[in-house]
Write a protein that holds these residues in place. Structure first.
Motif, PDB file in Angstrom:
ATOM      1  N   VAL A   1     -17.334  15.059 -12.679  1.00  0.00           N
ATOM      2  CA  VAL A   1     -16.114  14.438 -12.344  1.00  0.00           C
ATOM      3  C   VAL A   1     -16.470  14.063 -11.197  1.00  0.00           C
ATOM      4  CG1 VAL A   1     -13.869  15.158 -11.603  1.00  0.00           C
ATOM      5  CG2 VAL A   1     -14.609  17.084 -12.639  1.00  0.00           C
ATOM      6  N   SER A   2     -15.604  12.477 -11.488  1.00  0.00           N
ATOM      7  CA  SER A   2     -15.923  11.887 -10.523  1.00  0.00           C
ATOM      8  C   SER A   2     -15.011  12.360  -8.960  1.00  0.00           C
ATOM      9  CB  SER A   2     -15.842  10.596 -10.927  1.00  0.00           C
ATOM     10  OG  SER A   2     -14.209  10.565 -11.751  1.00  0.00           O
ATOM     11  N   HIS A   3     -15.243  11.009  -8.581  1.00  0.00           N
ATOM     12  CA  HIS A   3     -13.818  10.405  -7.917  1.00  0.00           C
ATOM     13  C   HIS A   3     -12.601  10.541  -8.088  1.00  0.00           C
ATOM     14  CE1 HIS A   3     -16.748  10.899  -3.680  1.00  0.00           C
ATOM     15  NE2 HIS A   3     -16.537  11.902  -3.669  1.00  0.00           N
ATOM     16  N   LEU A   4     -10.982  10.791  -7.559  1.00  0.00           N
ATOM     17  CA  LEU A   4     -10.220  10.158  -8.440  1.00  0.00           C
ATOM     18  C   LEU A   4      -9.978   8.641  -7.844  1.00  0.00           C
ATOM     19  CD1 LEU A   4      -7.340   9.889  -9.987  1.00  0.00           C
ATOM     20  CD2 LEU A   4      -6.507  11.156  -7.430  1.00  0.00           C
ATOM     21  N   VAL A   5     -10.141   7.731  -8.109  1.00  0.00           N
ATOM     22  CA  VAL A   5      -9.653   6.331  -7.275  1.00  0.00           C
ATOM     23  C   VAL A   5      -7.988   6.401  -7.886  1.00  0.00           C
ATOM     24  CG1 VAL A   5      -9.982   3.623  -8.276  1.00  0.00           C
ATOM     25  CG2 VAL A   5     -11.408   5.346  -8.620  1.00  0.00           C
ATOM     26  N   THR A   6      -7.180   6.716  -6.861  1.00  0.00           N
ATOM     27  CA  THR A   6      -5.666   6.200  -6.684  1.00  0.00           C
ATOM     28  C   THR A   6      -5.063   4.940  -7.055  1.00  0.00           C
ATOM     29  OG1 THR A   6      -5.515   5.849  -4.242  1.00  0.00           O
ATOM     30  CG2 THR A   6      -6.825   8.332  -4.552  1.00  0.00           C
ATOM     31  N   TRP A   7      -3.957   4.775  -6.516  1.00  0.00           N
ATOM     32  CA  TRP A   7      -2.803   4.211  -7.175  1.00  0.00           C
ATOM     33  C   TRP A   7      -3.233   3.051  -5.609  1.00  0.00           C
ATOM     34  CZ3 TRP A   7       1.259   3.784  -2.720  1.00  0.00           C
ATOM     35  CH2 TRP A   7       1.357   4.852  -2.617  1.00  0.00           C
ATOM     36  N   GLU A   8      -3.829   3.775  -4.421  1.00  0.00           N
ATOM     37  CA  GLU A   8      -3.978   3.001  -3.310  1.00  0.00           C
ATOM     38  C   GLU A   8      -5.129   1.648  -3.089  1.00  0.00           C
ATOM     39  OE1 GLU A   8      -1.462   4.674   0.424  1.00  0.00           O
ATOM     40  OE2 GLU A   8      -3.210   6.001  -0.489  1.00  0.00           O
ATOM     41  N   ASP A   9      -5.632   1.964  -3.581  1.00  0.00           N
ATOM     42  CA  ASP A   9      -7.301   1.371  -3.915  1.00  0.00           C
ATOM     43  C   ASP A   9      -6.883  -0.225  -4.240  1.00  0.00           C
ATOM     44  OD1 ASP A   9      -9.978   2.096  -4.665  1.00  0.00           O
ATOM     45  OD2 ASP A   9      -9.412   0.243  -6.385  1.00  0.00           O
ATOM     46  N   GLY A  10      -7.699  -1.246  -3.610  1.00  0.00           N
ATOM     47  CA  GLY A  10      -7.827  -2.268  -3.702  1.00  0.00           C
ATOM     48  C   GLY A  10      -8.782  -3.489  -4.058  1.00  0.00           C
ATOM     49  N   ARG A  11      -9.733  -2.337  -5.006  1.00  0.00           N
ATOM     50  CA  ARG A  11     -10.948  -3.528  -5.194  1.00  0.00           C
ATOM     51  C   ARG A  11     -10.821  -4.680  -6.226  1.00  0.00           C
ATOM     52  NH1 ARG A  11     -14.357   1.267  -7.026  1.00  0.00           N
ATOM     53  NH2 ARG A  11     -13.075   2.473  -5.441  1.00  0.00           N
ATOM     54  N   CYS A  12      -9.552  -4.292  -7.145  1.00  0.00           N
ATOM     55  CA  CYS A  12      -9.136  -5.250  -7.399  1.00  0.00           C
ATOM     56  C   CYS A  12      -8.019  -6.651  -6.713  1.00  0.00           C
ATOM     57  CB  CYS A  12      -8.440  -4.978  -9.468  1.00  0.00           C
ATOM     58  SG  CYS A  12      -9.222  -3.154  -9.681  1.00  0.00           S
ATOM     59  N   SER A  13      -9.177  -7.724  -6.542  1.00  0.00           N
ATOM     60  CA  SER A  13      -8.415  -8.713  -5.960  1.00  0.00           C
ATOM     61  C   SER A  13      -8.088  -9.513  -7.007  1.00  0.00           C
ATOM     62  CB  SER A  13      -9.437  -9.716  -5.209  1.00  0.00           C
ATOM     63  OG  SER A  13     -10.302 -10.567  -6.401  1.00  0.00           O
ATOM     64  N   LYS A  14      -7.068  -9.987  -6.362  1.00  0.00           N
ATOM     65  CA  LYS A  14      -5.604 -11.184  -7.161  1.00  0.00           C
ATOM     66  C   LYS A  14      -7.014 -12.241  -7.624  1.00  0.00           C
ATOM     67  CE  LYS A  14      -2.651 -14.910  -6.931  1.00  0.00           C
ATOM     68  NZ  LYS A  14      -2.139 -15.534  -5.704  1.00  0.00           N
ATOM     69  N   GLU A  15      -8.291 -12.492  -8.119  1.00  0.00           N
ATOM     70  CA  GLU A  15      -9.322 -13.687  -8.654  1.00  0.00           C
ATOM     71  C   GLU A  15     -10.069 -12.758 -10.147  1.00  0.00           C
ATOM     72  OE1 GLU A  15      -8.502 -15.331  -5.010  1.00  0.00           O
ATOM     73  OE2 GLU A  15      -9.183 -13.175  -5.154  1.00  0.00           O
ATOM     74  N   PHE A  16     -10.083 -10.541  -9.746  1.00  0.00           N
ATOM     75  CA  PHE A  16     -10.717 -10.148 -10.420  1.00  0.00           C
ATOM     76  C   PHE A  16      -9.481  -9.715 -11.636  1.00  0.00           C
ATOM     77  CE2 PHE A  16     -10.406  -5.770 -12.932  1.00  0.00           C
ATOM     78  CZ  PHE A  16     -12.198  -6.735 -12.874  1.00  0.00           C
ATOM     79  N   LEU A  17      -8.216  -9.779 -10.996  1.00  0.00           N
ATOM     80  CA  LEU A  17      -7.122  -9.300 -12.180  1.00  0.00           C
ATOM     81  C   LEU A  17      -7.032 -10.776 -12.653  1.00  0.00           C
ATOM     82  CD1 LEU A  17      -4.256  -7.793  -9.605  1.00  0.00           C
ATOM     83  CD2 LEU A  17      -6.233  -7.073 -11.748  1.00  0.00           C
ATOM     84  N   THR A  18      -7.033 -12.100 -12.057  1.00  0.00           N
ATOM     85  CA  THR A  18      -6.930 -13.090 -13.480  1.00  0.00           C
ATOM     86  C   THR A  18      -8.449 -13.460 -14.316  1.00  0.00           C
ATOM     87  OG1 THR A  18      -8.079 -14.920 -11.864  1.00  0.00           O
ATOM     88  CG2 THR A  18      -5.670 -14.101 -11.838  1.00  0.00           C
ATOM     89  N   SER A  19      -9.345 -12.759 -13.847  1.00  0.00           N
ATOM     90  CA  SER A  19     -10.112 -13.015 -15.094  1.00  0.00           C
ATOM     91  C   SER A  19     -10.384 -11.877 -16.125  1.00  0.00           C
ATOM     92  CB  SER A  19     -11.281 -12.963 -14.373  1.00  0.00           C
ATOM     93  OG  SER A  19     -11.711 -11.488 -13.701  1.00  0.00           O
ATOM     94  N   ILE A  20     -10.144 -11.103 -15.565  1.00  0.00           N
ATOM     95  CA  ILE A  20      -9.582 -10.094 -16.850  1.00  0.00           C
ATOM     96  C   ILE A  20      -8.579 -10.057 -18.167  1.00  0.00           C
ATOM     97  CG2 ILE A  20     -10.421  -7.931 -15.951  1.00  0.00           C
ATOM     98  CD1 ILE A  20      -7.784  -6.760 -15.297  1.00  0.00           C
ATOM     99  N   PRO A  21      -8.414  -9.926 -19.786  1.00  0.00           N
ATOM    100  CA  PRO A  21      -7.045 -10.592 -20.554  1.00  0.00           C
ATOM    101  C   PRO A  21      -5.962 -10.288 -20.041  1.00  0.00           C
ATOM    102  CG  PRO A  21      -9.212  -9.098 -21.120  1.00  0.00           C
ATOM    103  CD  PRO A  21      -9.164  -9.282 -19.603  1.00  0.00           C
ATOM    104  N   GLN A  22      -5.644 -10.514 -20.363  1.00  0.00           N
ATOM    105  CA  GLN A  22      -3.294 -10.223 -19.759  1.00  0.00           C
ATOM    106  C   GLN A  22      -3.354  -9.400 -20.836  1.00  0.00           C
ATOM    107  OE1 GLN A  22      -1.321 -11.738 -17.616  1.00  0.00           O
ATOM    108  NE2 GLN A  22      -3.392 -12.091 -16.716  1.00  0.00           N
ATOM    109  N   PRO A  23      -2.311  -8.106 -20.106  1.00  0.00           N
ATOM    110  CA  PRO A  23      -1.935  -7.141 -21.469  1.00  0.00           C
ATOM    111  C   PRO A  23      -0.746  -7.689 -22.105  1.00  0.00           C
ATOM    112  CG  PRO A  23      -1.232  -6.993 -18.621  1.00  0.00           C
ATOM    113  CD  PRO A  23      -2.028  -8.255 -19.203  1.00  0.00           C
ATOM    114  N   GLN A  24      -0.895  -6.622 -23.619  1.00  0.00           N
ATOM    115  CA  GLN A  24       0.306  -6.807 -24.236  1.00  0.00           C
ATOM    116  C   GLN A  24       1.963  -5.803 -23.724  1.00  0.00           C
ATOM    117  OE1 GLN A  24      -0.234  -6.858 -28.764  1.00  0.00           O
ATOM    118  NE2 GLN A  24       1.696  -7.260 -29.015  1.00  0.00           N
ATOM    119  N   SER A  25       1.817  -6.013 -22.854  1.00  0.00           N
ATOM    120  CA  SER A  25       2.791  -4.703 -21.948  1.00  0.00           C
ATOM    121  C   SER A  25       4.070  -5.666 -21.628  1.00  0.00           C
ATOM    122  CB  SER A  25       2.009  -4.225 -20.916  1.00  0.00           C
ATOM    123  OG  SER A  25       2.642  -3.134 -20.533  1.00  0.00           O
TER     124      SER A  25
END
Length: 460
Positions: A109-133
């Motif tokens: 089992v891996s570590h749990l990456v929690t809801w407080e995780d900050g690794r995904c920067s604003k720039e990173f989030l704009t680089s991944i597809p937009q959700p249909q949600s």
């Protein structure tokens, strides 16, 4: 011969502690997990050791008398939302015998990456597809974290063939599920999930190389995930286990007695919510600027939620800062003493002119909007003034996300206050009552473990 009364076990795997409750008795046990570990992958990462979380769970179960656990016929499980843990099916845990009974411990089992995780920067989030949600994707969301590993450490993902929240993991281990099952509540909290159609955005994800095989199967919130594959402590084999639920929804379920109630919870983070009318459907696309989100509840209904990342964790950070300053001056004062004294001092102060915007953790709708202090006057620099301004700021931040006027216009007639940070902080309570001109009642027995157990009692 009298028939023995059955019981339901409620489990909540929280950010800092595990709680287990037995209904209808109401007996409960809590253990701090102390599971935080440094993230080797990302400086902004927030991770927890799953072994420590399960150890805390095992300690809670071991504290119950065996005869009480033998009566359990159903288990409800909730936990911290958004986060993700990875495991290898068939090798994810090992069952051992102890004086308290049979129990499992994490293995592959891996570590749990929690809801407080900050690794995904604003720039990173704009680089991944937009959700249909209707739900935006933010750092700390399970699918965003998987995208981060896909782009930064793909070899990490190759070690595992299953993923879920920490509470999905526990349910999968108890029921020996070959493929994890995830509730609509938890799936929505991961992002890239259409809660109207109750399905993942599989085409969008697959088209960008996302490992869709890791995604759990979907189940209705409140349904059964399976049954225990063997005796667990003294809980009988074959006991029904509900699909894991969101801790937020379970805490609301434990205390919202009327659709005209709003629920204010301040624990590590803070949430203010009320029930949307039956038949409400969220918008098809996310509103990135809106502070209001819509969380799936039960029976196709939704909660309108102002979910702030800044709650009791802000007060805790302030206490740690003071402790560090005092230590740097060569003194040693326990955090508990500092907390008690600063609340006492703040109770002597009224509304300050000092203004603290406490968003040190940002907000999902405004990740770059960090904390600030203004209106600083020499006459308002005492510990009491600053503590009062800090507590006022936490409540005013929530009010800016969901105002008293919005609540009243939505038919809310009462606020139910809950959460560990609110229950032990009289200054926060005073600021709530100033900001929201509605009757406020405080509930001490509100918690997600109780809610998870209640769901299994009432809905199966």
């Amino acid at each position: 011969m009298e028939r023995e009364v059955v019981a339901v076990l409620g489990i909540d795997l929280g950010t800092s502690s595990v709680k287990v409750v037995l209904l209808p008795d109401g007996h409960s046990h809590v253990r701090d997990t102390r599971a935080e570990v440094p993230s080797a992958a990302a400086p902004q990462g927030r991770e927890q050791d799953v072994r420590k979380i399960i150890r805390a769970l095992n300690e809670c179960l071991a504290a119950f008398p065996k005869q009480q656990l033998r009566r359990v016929t159903r288990i409800g499980v909730s936990g911290q939302m958004h986060g993700v843990v990875f495991w290898k099916t068939g090798q994810a845990c090992k069952w051992t015998e102890s004086e308290s009974g049979r129990m499992f411990e994490p293995a592959e089992v891996s570590h749990l990456v929690t809801w407080e995780d900050g690794r995904c920067s604003k720039e990173f989030l704009t680089s991944i597809p937009q959700p249909q949600s209707h739900q935006s994707v933010a750092t700390g969301f399970g699918c965003a974290t998987i995208y981060w590993y896909l782009k930064n450490s793909p070899e990490f993902l190759e070690r595992y063939n299953a993923a879920g929240t920490i509470h999905d993991y526990v349910v999968a281990m108890l029921c020996d599920l070959k493929h994890p099952r995830m509730s609509v509540q938890n799936a929505t909290s991961w992002g890239y999930f259409n809660s109207r159609d109750k399905c993942w955005n599989a085409d969008i994800l697959r088209g960008s190389g996302f490992p869709v095989s890791l995604l759990p199967e979907i189940a209705e919130s409140g349904s059964t995930a399976g049954s225990t594959s063997c005796e667990w402590f003294s809980v009988p084999s074959g006991t029904e286990v509900g699909v894991a639920l969101g801790d937020f929804q379970c805490s609301v379920y434990s205390c919202m007695t009327d659709t005209t109630d709003a629920v204010l919870n301040i624990s590590t983070s803070a949430q203010l919510t009320f029930s949307m009318p039956s038949g409400f459907e969220p918008p098809e696309t996310p509103n990135h600027r809106s502070a209001l989100a819509y969380f799936p509840y039960f029976d196709g209904n939704y909660l309108a939620v102002a979910a702030s990342l800044n709650g009791g964790n802000v007060v805790a950070t302030f206490v740690r800062m003071l402790t560090q300053w005092i230590a740097e001056l060569g003194l040693d004062v326990p955090e508990s003493t500092i907390y008690t004294q600063m609340i006492k001092a703040a109770l002597l102060q009224s509304s300050p002119t000092l203004v603290i915007n406490p968003t040190i953790f940002g907000e999902r709708h405004a990740p770059d909007h960090l904390a600030s202090v203004s209106n600083i006057a020499a006459t308002e620099l005492s510990l009491g003034h600053v503590t009062r301004a800090l507590c006022c700021g936490i409540i005013q931040n929530l009010h800016s996300m969901l105002s008293a006027q919005q609540l009243i216009e939505s038919g809310v007639k009462r606020i139910v206050g809950s959460g560990s940070a609110l229950s032990r902080n009289e200054v926060l309570k005073q600021e709530v009552e100033k900001a929201f001109p509605l009757p406020v009642v405080y509930r001490k027995d509100v918690n997600s473990a109780v809610g998870a157990a209640m769901v299994m009692l009432h809905r199966m």
